[in-house]
Motif scaffolding. Sequence first.
Motif, PDB file in Angstrom:
ATOM      1  N   ASP A  11      62.611  39.037  27.182  1.00 22.22           N
ATOM      2  CA  ASP A  11      61.201  39.360  27.384  1.00 22.22           C
ATOM      3  C   ASP A  11      60.350  38.468  26.485  1.00 22.22           C
ATOM      4  O   ASP A  11      60.461  38.512  25.251  1.00 22.22           O
ATOM      5  CB  ASP A  11      60.970  40.834  27.038  1.00 22.22           C
ATOM      6  N   VAL A  12      59.516  37.639  27.111  1.00 21.86           N
ATOM      7  CA  VAL A  12      58.629  36.713  26.395  1.00 21.86           C
ATOM      8  C   VAL A  12      57.198  37.207  26.583  1.00 21.86           C
ATOM      9  O   VAL A  12      56.727  37.326  27.711  1.00 21.86           O
ATOM     10  CB  VAL A  12      58.778  35.273  26.929  1.00 21.86           C
ATOM     11  N   GLN A  13      56.507  37.480  25.486  1.00 22.47           N
ATOM     12  CA  GLN A  13      55.163  38.053  25.559  1.00 22.47           C
ATOM     13  C   GLN A  13      54.179  37.232  24.735  1.00 22.47           C
ATOM     14  O   GLN A  13      54.313  37.117  23.516  1.00 22.47           O
ATOM     15  CB  GLN A  13      55.167  39.506  25.052  1.00 22.47           C
ATOM     16  N   GLY A  14      53.205  36.631  25.430  1.00 24.70           N
ATOM     17  CA  GLY A  14      52.126  35.918  24.755  1.00 24.70           C
ATOM     18  C   GLY A  14      52.582  34.810  23.832  1.00 24.70           C
ATOM     19  O   GLY A  14      51.941  34.532  22.807  1.00 24.70           O
ATOM     20  N   ARG A  16      53.092  31.492  21.959  1.00 20.07           N
ATOM     21  CA  ARG A  16      52.196  30.376  21.664  1.00 20.07           C
ATOM     22  C   ARG A  16      52.834  29.517  20.581  1.00 20.07           C
ATOM     23  O   ARG A  16      53.427  30.028  19.628  1.00 20.07           O
ATOM     24  CB  ARG A  16      50.844  30.907  21.182  1.00 20.07           C
ATOM     25  N   ASP A  31      50.076  30.461  26.184  1.00 23.93           N
ATOM     26  CA  ASP A  31      50.183  31.914  26.388  1.00 23.93           C
ATOM     27  C   ASP A  31      51.221  32.187  27.462  1.00 23.93           C
ATOM     28  O   ASP A  31      50.887  32.423  28.615  1.00 23.93           O
ATOM     29  CB  ASP A  31      48.823  32.495  26.792  1.00 23.93           C
ATOM     30  N   THR A  33      54.040  34.356  29.178  1.00 18.83           N
ATOM     31  CA  THR A  33      54.528  35.721  29.338  1.00 18.83           C
ATOM     32  C   THR A  33      55.389  35.791  30.591  1.00 18.83           C
ATOM     33  O   THR A  33      54.924  35.465  31.683  1.00 18.83           O
ATOM     34  CB  THR A  33      53.374  36.728  29.453  1.00 18.83           C
ATOM     35  N   SER A  35      59.533  37.653  31.956  1.00 17.13           N
ATOM     36  CA  SER A  35      60.773  38.312  31.572  1.00 17.13           C
ATOM     37  C   SER A  35      61.873  37.934  32.542  1.00 17.13           C
ATOM     38  O   SER A  35      61.615  37.521  33.671  1.00 17.13           O
ATOM     39  CB  SER A  35      60.598  39.838  31.525  1.00 17.13           C
ATOM     40  N   GLY A  68      52.721  35.492  19.487  1.00 18.91           N
ATOM     41  CA  GLY A  68      53.533  36.148  20.491  1.00 18.91           C
ATOM     42  C   GLY A  68      54.925  36.452  19.986  1.00 18.91           C
ATOM     43  O   GLY A  68      55.236  36.281  18.799  1.00 18.91           O
TER      44      GLY A  68
END
Length: 268
Positions: A11-14, A16, A31, A33, A35, A68
């Motif tokens: 899971d990759v969120q935001g 940077r 940015d 995001t 998964s 992130g």
Amino acid sequence: MTTGKGHAMLDVQGLRKVYEGRERRVEAVRDLTFSVAAGELACLVGPSGCGKTTLLKCVAGLLAPTGGEVRLAGRRITEPPPGMAVVFQEYGRSLFPWMRVRENVELPLRGRKSLDRGRRAELVGDALAAVGLADAGGAYPWQLSGGMQQRVAIARALAYGPEVLLMDEPFAAVDAQTRAELEDLVRGLWRERGMTILFVTHDIDEAVYLGERVLVLSASPTVVQRQLRIDLPGERDQLRTRVAPRFAELRTQVYEEIQLAKRGDPAP
């Protein structure tokens, strides 16, 4: 977005990443995001220089993001995690020429105190057999072809028993015939072992042939421009799959998205 096969393994969120220098500041990833579900094979493509390798290094815990986060099975990644292995493009640099093939494959297992010598040898033998190199353990990497050396690098990752396998343009340096063989090897291993694979490539045909889903990245600073489901049959063949009308349609869609990304146009 995931495939619905299971929970988000990766899971990759935001995410940077900004590189700071004395005279220059480069925002490589802006940015990101997305998964990847447990057991999914997802491919990442994008324009040259869009930050694919930077992204993969951040995901692998080899490079600290500016902002992130990345999670593996719900656990935040702050360093290379034990449940992940990476196969790089430059196999010649990742294999030690003074060590025999079996020693190269065994290397990451030596840090596991729970594994005795016999168990390590068993895992190495299984991994080499899985990539078609059961009889090559006593050779040195420099005695093997480029394609065989990359098989050794894949075997080393398999022996580690990862939950997630990251692959960074691993077949870019081999010839077309060897590349096709290695693509089928990866799909076969993925189906047999149920691994989660995130495969980075610059080759559109390769992404469509391999993946269940293709994530198209924008030009730098990078975001996910579009995600395409690859609704080809699970059983794929280099001859029949690549001439199928649906393969051509999907390839065209990915190509169009990359052209939009190069121009900086948003996805429709």
